[in-house]
Design an enzyme around this catalytic site. Structure first.
Site, PDB file in Angstrom:
ATOM      1  N   GLY A   8     -18.697   8.168 -32.026  1.00 30.90           N
ATOM      2  CA  GLY A   8     -19.886   8.186 -31.161  1.00 30.90           C
ATOM      3  C   GLY A   8     -19.651   7.361 -29.909  1.00 30.90           C
ATOM      4  O   GLY A   8     -20.568   6.730 -29.380  1.00 30.90           O
ATOM      5  N   GLN A  12     -24.933   5.841 -26.058  1.00 28.68           N
ATOM      6  CA  GLN A  12     -25.483   4.672 -25.348  1.00 28.68           C
ATOM      7  C   GLN A  12     -24.755   3.385 -25.743  1.00 28.68           C
ATOM      8  O   GLN A  12     -24.375   2.600 -24.889  1.00 28.68           O
ATOM      9  CB  GLN A  12     -26.985   4.549 -25.636  1.00 28.68           C
ATOM     10  CG  GLN A  12     -27.681   3.563 -24.714  1.00 28.68           C
ATOM     11  CD  GLN A  12     -28.992   3.026 -25.260  1.00 28.68           C
ATOM     12  OE1 GLN A  12     -29.327   3.209 -26.422  1.00 28.68           O
ATOM     13  NE2 GLN A  12     -29.754   2.360 -24.411  1.00 28.68           N
ATOM     14  N   ASP A  52     -15.343  15.180 -34.987  1.00 30.64           N
ATOM     15  CA  ASP A  52     -16.660  15.380 -35.580  1.00 30.64           C
ATOM     16  C   ASP A  52     -16.701  14.659 -36.924  1.00 30.64           C
ATOM     17  O   ASP A  52     -16.027  15.059 -37.869  1.00 30.64           O
ATOM     18  CB  ASP A  52     -16.923  16.888 -35.746  1.00 30.64           C
ATOM     19  CG  ASP A  52     -18.346  17.154 -36.201  1.00 30.64           C
ATOM     20  OD1 ASP A  52     -19.085  16.177 -36.472  1.00 30.64           O
ATOM     21  OD2 ASP A  52     -18.718  18.344 -36.294  1.00 30.64           O
ATOM     22  N   TYR A 142     -35.890   9.370 -39.185  1.00 34.10           N
ATOM     23  CA  TYR A 142     -34.863   8.433 -38.725  1.00 34.10           C
ATOM     24  C   TYR A 142     -34.907   7.144 -39.548  1.00 34.10           C
ATOM     25  O   TYR A 142     -33.872   6.654 -40.027  1.00 34.10           O
ATOM     26  CB  TYR A 142     -35.131   8.153 -37.247  1.00 34.10           C
ATOM     27  CG  TYR A 142     -34.191   7.198 -36.579  1.00 34.10           C
ATOM     28  CD1 TYR A 142     -32.875   7.541 -36.316  1.00 34.10           C
ATOM     29  CD2 TYR A 142     -34.639   5.938 -36.175  1.00 34.10           C
ATOM     30  CE1 TYR A 142     -32.026   6.658 -35.669  1.00 34.10           C
ATOM     31  CE2 TYR A 142     -33.797   5.057 -35.519  1.00 34.10           C
ATOM     32  CZ  TYR A 142     -32.490   5.421 -35.272  1.00 34.10           C
ATOM     33  OH  TYR A 142     -31.661   4.545 -34.621  1.00 34.10           O
ATOM     34  N   LYS A 146     -32.138   5.531 -42.032  1.00 32.96           N
ATOM     35  CA  LYS A 146     -31.565   4.202 -41.800  1.00 32.96           C
ATOM     36  C   LYS A 146     -31.735   3.309 -43.038  1.00 32.96           C
ATOM     37  O   LYS A 146     -30.829   2.562 -43.392  1.00 32.96           O
ATOM     38  CB  LYS A 146     -32.195   3.534 -40.574  1.00 32.96           C
ATOM     39  CG  LYS A 146     -31.750   4.131 -39.244  1.00 32.96           C
ATOM     40  CD  LYS A 146     -30.259   3.919 -38.994  1.00 32.96           C
ATOM     41  CE  LYS A 146     -29.795   4.448 -37.658  1.00 32.96           C
ATOM     42  NZ  LYS A 146     -28.338   4.458 -37.496  1.00 32.96           N
TER      43      LYS A 146
HETATM   44  N1  SER Z   1     -34.004   2.978 -30.326  1.00 34.73           N
HETATM   45  C1  SER Z   1     -34.130   3.762 -31.507  1.00 34.73           C
HETATM   46  C2  SER Z   1     -35.105   4.840 -31.337  1.00 34.73           C
HETATM   47  O1  SER Z   1     -36.031   4.667 -30.584  1.00 34.73           O
HETATM   48  C3  SER Z   1     -34.557   2.898 -32.652  1.00 34.73           C
HETATM   49  O2  SER Z   1     -33.446   2.446 -33.324  1.00 34.73           O
HETATM   50  O3  SER Z   1     -34.997   5.836 -31.971  1.00 34.73           O
END
Ligand code: SER
Length: 319
Positions: A8, A12, A52, A142, A146
């Site tokens: 990755g 960012q 990948d 998400y 996590k």
């Molecule tokens: N910055 C991330 C998001 O907003 C949170 O870990 O998805």
């Protein structure tokens, strides 16, 4: 000698982490990989390959072939995007982690960094000064991925001795590569729009406080955690780190001090519910005690630098 794989590397975090790792470990020892093309300097200064992480055989082949000793796996679908494609996001986020954990187990790459997030917390978590150990009932795809990832990391550490290390990042603010599809993205977009249009339409309400961190602080803390003596680490899931907590209105006010004509309006979208389920501030005393977590940027310093760098960047882009 360390041989480091960054998965990755075009994203960012990756695009800022790779140059710093290359300074420490030598350009040729840091392998940048992604499914997207990298920023120019990442491609120019050291090895880059399209890889990948979902393809386990290829990943293991790469790790063994290049005698990798450490992995940073930064590949993820962020919170906002994940809500649009729940099953796919779960699949990608979990497969990326499980493939990396298993490849670490089956190779000599025993040290692994994987980013967790403030998204592991949920609406039943204490919202202010959220402790390291607390109620965790995330209600986003998400966040669920996590939290599951943290549990798997700790499991591989206990069961197979993988040196798994992780941080619950707050929203990360940077000027080099923009994030994509996150809930904290407003705190990056606002700067680009402030420079381009002197105006920003915010997708969160003005009083939504969230923990944030400037990228330099995030990178330094990540590397400090990775370099810390194993014996100091009491947490093998992921460490809370605090950064700076502010609302969109706080941030807009700081921008106005430097750009008096800047204006902002608020039009909350589906990401407001995500933000409302996350902490407003974080207690990171355990990270401070274990491995010396610290930050250098407050909101004033960060706003100055973001505006300055983005102005230069956009000028260059236009010339
Ligand atoms: N910055 C991330 C998001 O907003 C949170 O870990 O998805």
């Amino acid at each position: 000698m360390e041989k480091i794989l960054v998965i990755g590397s075009s994203g960012q975090i990756g695009s800022e982490l790779v140059p710093v790792l290359r300074k420490i470990y030598g350009n040729e020892n840091v392998y940048a990989t992604d499914i997207k093309d990298p920023p120019k300097d990442v491609r120019k200064n050291g090895p880059f390959q399209i890889l990948d992480v979902i393809d386990y055989k290829n990943l293991l082949h790469f790790i063994v072939g290049n005698k990798i000793t450490q992995i940073y796996n930064l590949a993820a679908v962020l919170s906002g995007n994940a809500e649009q494609i729940p099953l796919q996001a779960w699949d990608i986020n979990m497969k990326a982690l499980m493939n990396t954990l298993e490849a670490a187990h089956q190779s000599k790459a025993k040290k692994l960094f994987w980013p967790s997030s403030i998204a592991v917390f949920g609406p039943t978590t204490p919202r202010y000064n959220t402790p390291q150990l607390t109620v965790m009932e995330p209600n986003t795809v998400y966040g669920i991925s996590k939290l599951a990832g943290e549990r798997w990391g700790e499991y591989y550490h206990k069961r197979y001795g993988i040196d798994f290390r992780s941080i619950r990042y707050p929203g990360l603010i940077s000027y080099k590569t923009e994030p994509g599809g996150g809930t904290t993205d407003y705190a990056v977009e606002i700067f680009f729009d402030a420079v381009k249009k002197n105006y920003y339409r915010c997708f969160l309400k003005k009083d939504t406080a969230l923990p944030m961190m400037f990228m330099d602080d995030a990178i330094n803390n990540t590397i400090n955690l990775m370099q810390a003596d194993q014996k100091l680490l009491s947490v093998r899931s992921a460490y809370n780190i605090a950064g700076i907590s502010f609302t969109p209105a706080n941030l807009a006010n700081e921008i106005k001090k430097l750009k008096p004509d800047f204006s902002i309006t608020y039009k909350p979208d589906f990401r407001q519910a995500i933000a409302d389920s996350w902490p407003a501030s974080i207690d990171d005393s355990i990270a401070q005690k274990d491995w010396g977590m610290k930050t250098n940027f407050d909101i004033i310093k960060m706003v100055q630098l973001m505006l300055e760098k983005i102005e230069i960047k956009l000028k260059k882009g236009n010339s």
